[in-house]
Design a protein around this motif. Structure first.
Motif, PDB file in Angstrom:
ATOM      1  N   SER B 211      12.467  44.385 -22.955  1.00  0.00           N
ATOM      2  CA  SER B 211      11.937  43.579 -22.247  1.00  0.00           C
ATOM      3  C   SER B 211      10.854  42.710 -22.562  1.00  0.00           C
ATOM      4  O   SER B 211      10.685  41.204 -22.616  1.00  0.00           O
ATOM      5  CB  SER B 211      11.673  44.046 -20.877  1.00  0.00           C
ATOM      6  OG  SER B 211      10.870  45.066 -21.009  1.00  0.00           O
ATOM      7  N   GLU B 215      11.209  38.475 -23.291  1.00  0.00           N
ATOM      8  CA  GLU B 215      10.034  37.977 -22.339  1.00  0.00           C
ATOM      9  C   GLU B 215       9.525  36.820 -23.359  1.00  0.00           C
ATOM     10  O   GLU B 215       9.338  35.715 -23.099  1.00  0.00           O
ATOM     11  CB  GLU B 215       9.004  38.960 -21.769  1.00  0.00           C
ATOM     12  CG  GLU B 215       8.045  38.131 -20.797  1.00  0.00           C
ATOM     13  CD  GLU B 215       8.835  38.052 -19.398  1.00  0.00           C
ATOM     14  OE1 GLU B 215       8.987  36.997 -19.036  1.00  0.00           O
ATOM     15  OE2 GLU B 215       9.151  39.151 -18.805  1.00  0.00           O
ATOM     16  N   ARG B 216       9.136  37.147 -24.575  1.00  0.00           N
ATOM     17  CA  ARG B 216       8.483  36.594 -25.745  1.00  0.00           C
ATOM     18  C   ARG B 216       9.355  35.381 -26.170  1.00  0.00           C
ATOM     19  O   ARG B 216       9.076  34.182 -26.179  1.00  0.00           O
ATOM     20  CB  ARG B 216       7.980  37.248 -26.808  1.00  0.00           C
ATOM     21  CG  ARG B 216       6.764  37.964 -26.658  1.00  0.00           C
ATOM     22  CD  ARG B 216       6.213  38.212 -28.127  1.00  0.00           C
ATOM     23  NE  ARG B 216       7.113  39.161 -28.913  1.00  0.00           N
ATOM     24  CZ  ARG B 216       6.866  40.385 -28.783  1.00  0.00           C
ATOM     25  NH1 ARG B 216       6.071  40.977 -27.676  1.00  0.00           N
ATOM     26  NH2 ARG B 216       8.034  41.326 -29.350  1.00  0.00           N
ATOM     27  N   ASP B 219       9.521  32.654 -23.508  1.00  0.00           N
ATOM     28  CA  ASP B 219       8.003  32.139 -23.046  1.00  0.00           C
ATOM     29  C   ASP B 219       7.835  30.759 -23.832  1.00  0.00           C
ATOM     30  O   ASP B 219       6.979  30.690 -24.707  1.00  0.00           O
ATOM     31  CB  ASP B 219       6.911  33.292 -23.272  1.00  0.00           C
ATOM     32  CG  ASP B 219       5.693  32.895 -22.526  1.00  0.00           C
ATOM     33  OD1 ASP B 219       5.720  32.072 -21.799  1.00  0.00           O
ATOM     34  OD2 ASP B 219       4.563  33.448 -23.121  1.00  0.00           O
ATOM     35  N   PHE B 259      17.854  38.872 -19.705  1.00  0.00           N
ATOM     36  CA  PHE B 259      17.146  37.592 -19.625  1.00  0.00           C
ATOM     37  C   PHE B 259      17.024  37.290 -18.162  1.00  0.00           C
ATOM     38  O   PHE B 259      15.951  36.981 -17.687  1.00  0.00           O
ATOM     39  CB  PHE B 259      17.807  36.295 -19.860  1.00  0.00           C
ATOM     40  CG  PHE B 259      17.976  36.013 -21.401  1.00  0.00           C
ATOM     41  CD1 PHE B 259      17.106  36.552 -22.285  1.00  0.00           C
ATOM     42  CD2 PHE B 259      18.934  35.234 -22.007  1.00  0.00           C
ATOM     43  CE1 PHE B 259      16.923  36.168 -23.529  1.00  0.00           C
ATOM     44  CE2 PHE B 259      18.983  34.903 -23.055  1.00  0.00           C
ATOM     45  CZ  PHE B 259      18.120  35.582 -24.117  1.00  0.00           C
ATOM     46  N   ASP B 261      15.742  39.637 -16.109  1.00  0.00           N
ATOM     47  CA  ASP B 261      14.423  40.527 -15.746  1.00  0.00           C
ATOM     48  C   ASP B 261      13.358  39.766 -16.138  1.00  0.00           C
ATOM     49  O   ASP B 261      12.260  40.219 -15.993  1.00  0.00           O
ATOM     50  CB  ASP B 261      14.573  41.834 -16.507  1.00  0.00           C
ATOM     51  CG  ASP B 261      15.532  42.740 -15.887  1.00  0.00           C
ATOM     52  OD1 ASP B 261      15.875  42.454 -14.635  1.00  0.00           O
ATOM     53  OD2 ASP B 261      16.040  43.653 -16.611  1.00  0.00           O
ATOM     54  N   THR B 262      13.332  38.591 -16.952  1.00  0.00           N
ATOM     55  CA  THR B 262      12.190  37.991 -17.290  1.00  0.00           C
ATOM     56  C   THR B 262      11.770  37.016 -16.550  1.00  0.00           C
ATOM     57  O   THR B 262      12.379  36.605 -15.395  1.00  0.00           O
ATOM     58  CB  THR B 262      12.500  37.137 -18.722  1.00  0.00           C
ATOM     59  OG1 THR B 262      13.224  36.092 -18.366  1.00  0.00           O
ATOM     60  CG2 THR B 262      12.990  38.197 -19.768  1.00  0.00           C
ATOM     61  N   GLU B 263      10.400  36.485 -16.748  1.00  0.00           N
ATOM     62  CA  GLU B 263       9.791  35.814 -15.705  1.00  0.00           C
ATOM     63  C   GLU B 263      10.552  34.276 -15.420  1.00  0.00           C
ATOM     64  O   GLU B 263      10.400  33.438 -14.760  1.00  0.00           O
ATOM     65  CB  GLU B 263       8.267  35.534 -15.914  1.00  0.00           C
ATOM     66  CG  GLU B 263       7.351  36.746 -15.717  1.00  0.00           C
ATOM     67  CD  GLU B 263       5.886  36.466 -15.798  1.00  0.00           C
ATOM     68  OE1 GLU B 263       5.468  35.383 -16.318  1.00  0.00           O
ATOM     69  OE2 GLU B 263       5.167  37.529 -15.621  1.00  0.00           O
ATOM     70  N   SER B 265      13.730  33.559 -15.692  1.00  0.00           N
ATOM     71  CA  SER B 265      14.905  33.428 -15.380  1.00  0.00           C
ATOM     72  C   SER B 265      15.235  32.688 -14.412  1.00  0.00           C
ATOM     73  O   SER B 265      16.569  31.828 -14.772  1.00  0.00           O
ATOM     74  CB  SER B 265      15.330  35.017 -14.833  1.00  0.00           C
ATOM     75  OG  SER B 265      14.703  35.076 -13.618  1.00  0.00           O
TER      76      SER B 265
END
Lengths: 159, 398
Positions: B211, B215-216, B219, B259, B261-263, B265
């Motif tokens: 994750s 996330e990176r 970002d 993807f 689960d990432t911020e 999404s």
């Protein structure tokens, strides 16, 4: 008042706000940002769609409802509940209060009451970074977070 | 290079699709059946039989359509993954699981219908999957258009669809292993299933432990870079999966899940939605263009039989699924009516069948079943939206 939040997979989120009696307000926030607002007056019947609005318009409506432009209720009586028993309260500082004109560090408000000043509203400004040397002035509105007990102590400490 | 005629053909396709969109809005129907019908009409089997230009006449156009359609499938499944979460599946007193298990009855009915008609297990398993999966795209659209989205039945319908999504990801993984396996030897089939399962476990592990990495990657404030990065990872992993004989669509599903689960999404969803819609339209057109209408009379009996059997079975499983959610009788009927709509995922299964290269592939698998699916989806997508539109009349009659 209760607000129920449910996921609508692929669509967004749904919030059901209990109004008085059997009345419920249902707000659907789409992933696109669009809001749809429904009213439900009979659980057996379909929700009636009141209106839909874009993200931008909804935010505007939201801040009007919140009282950002006109607030008939004095700020002393407003309180916002966070999770658990923690509240945010607003305190008007008047000239005759003993905190007016003094710095935060000499008042030791947090140590004595347990409540924390998170922001100060001064005229049109909002001071967010509160340091030990920040001065409290008459006319300020203090935004304070803490438990009910801490808030009560804080209110006493102001005078 | 016949680039000029390729551009003409592709331009003709998209213009016609736009026209189909206008018609579908006017008739208040889902756009999917119109895309398919346009594919049939403008493709090699209808317009192609005249002396006029048709879509897919030039080699490069047909390659473009094939790749575009595959991208459509990848993005459709990617979006399912993006919106999928195990928490949703396991939350809420396990109602989704219970209603989902009842829904699996449709798979059994489809299997039985397929076995009766074709007599083969693989064909039966394909028909089972095709008639099992309801159309998330059409149903969700109708829920919003009919203003049911805020009602209690919407939660149950979308919940059952979430269960179907996960099931179809596993189903596609297994069925692809069967369809692409070259020899037909049972031990080789088992081997390719093991590869598929291992690949999925690998993807699940990367979803779970990677994750931070996902996330990176996402970002980044530039929308352009976000789009390119997400597209790159998704297509690359899907291609890698396919080269191992594992379904590309399934790989896309799990990448979507990672993807999701990432911020970022929600932002990703907003940016990729038009891309998905574009290639999904190509996919529906393509599958129409691959359908020889002269095959349809031969499967007409199967289409009518399957429509009747699986229309009724979905009504019942939806009704009892709604009961598990504690809905009243009227809303239960609506759950049943909505879920009768079949669409994109039935066609995804059909494309995989059509592209089967393995030893078990015969004309039943690669031609008859895809033709059946196109006919079946045309009927069920229109029937489903009609049933939803006229539900208030149906509710009062029952």
């Amino acid at each position: 008042m209760s607000v129920r939040e449910t996921d609508l997979p692929g669509v967004g989120k749904k919030f059901v706000v209990d109004l008085s009696g059997d009345l419920e307000l249902v707000i659907v926030i789409h992933l696109s940002g669009k809001r749809e607002v429904f009213l439900n007056d009979d659980p057996e019947e379909d929700n009636k769609k009141l209106f839909e609005a874009s993200d931008e318009v909804s935010r505007k409506i939201g801040s009007i409802l919140e009282g950002a432009y006109f607030e008939p209720v004095s700020s002393e009586e407003t309180e916002a509940k966070l999770g658990g028993e923690v509240f945010i309260e607003w305190y008007d500082i008047e000239e005759n209060m003993n905190v007016a004109g003094r710095e935060i560090s000499e008042l030791k408000l947090r140590e004595e009451t347990g409540a924390t000043i998170i922001a100060i509203q001064r005229d049109d400004m909002c001071i967010g970074s509160i340091g030990p040397d920040t001065e409290i002035r008459s006319g300020d509105i203090l935004v304070v977070v803490g438990t009910k007990e801490a808030q009560d102590k804080f209110k006493d400490a102001l005078n | 290079m016949a680039l000029d005629s390729a551009l003409l053909e592709i331009g003709l396709m998209f213009t016609a699709l736009a026209g189909g969109g206008v018609l579908s809005r006017y008739l208040k129907k889902s756009v999917i059946p119109f895309y398919i019908l346009l594919g049939i009409t403008l493709g090699p089997y209808a317009l192609g039989r005249s002396s006029f230009i048709y879509v897919g006449e030039t080699e490069i156009t047909s390659v473009f359509l094939e790749v575009g359609a595959e991208l459509g499938v990848i993005f459709l499944l990617f979006f399912l993954g993006l919106e999928f979460s195990f928490e949703k599946l396991l939350s809420g007193k396990k109602t989704i699981l219970k209603a989902g298990f009842i829904d699996l009855f449709n798979l059994v009915i489809g299997f039985a219908v397929g076995f009766l008609f074709f007599g083969g297990l693989l064909a039966a398993a394909l028909i089972g999957g095709i008639v099992y999966i309801s159309s998330s795209a059409i149903i969700t659209r109708s829920l919003i258009d009919l203003e049911w989205i805020a009602n209690d039945e919407a939660e149950s319908i979308l919940g059952i669809l979430v269960f179907e999504d996960l099931f179809i990801a596993i189903y596609l993984a297994l069925i692809t292993a069967f369809l692409l396996e070259g020899t037909g030897n049972l031990s080789n089939v088992v081997y390719s299933i093991v590869i598929a399962v291992a690949f999925i476990l690998f993807l699940l592990a990367s979803v779970h432990w990677g994750s931070g990495f996902f996330e990176r990657i996402l970002d980044i404030s530039s929308n352009e870079m976000l789009l390119i990065r997400a597209t790159g990872v998704t297509i690359l992993v899907s291609g890698l999966a396919l080269s191992f004989g594992v379904s590309a669509a399934v790989a896309a599903f799990f990448i979507g899940m990672a993807f999701g689960d990432t911020e970022n999404s929600n932002r990703l969803e907003e940016i990729l939605e038009p891309i998905r819609d574009l290639f999904a339209a190509v996919f529906f057109f393509y599958i129409g263009s691959q359908t020889d209408p002269s095959l349809l009379p031969a499967v007409a009996v199967l289409i009518s039989g399957a429509t009747l059997a699986t229309g009724i079975s979905k009504l019942f499983t939806g009704y009892f699924g709604g009961k598990i959610y504690g809905l009243n009788k009227r809303r239960r009927i609506r759950v049943g009516l909505s879920l009768t709509t079949r669409g994109e995922f039935s066609l995804v299964i059909a494309t995989i069948a059509a592209s089967a290269t393995g030893a078990m592939a015969n004309s039943t698998i690669t031609e008859t079943i895809p033709a059946f699916t196109v006919g079946y989806v045309l009927v069920m997508s229109i029937l489903g939206t009609l049933l939803m539109q006229y539900s208030s009349k149906i509710e009062t009659k029952i």
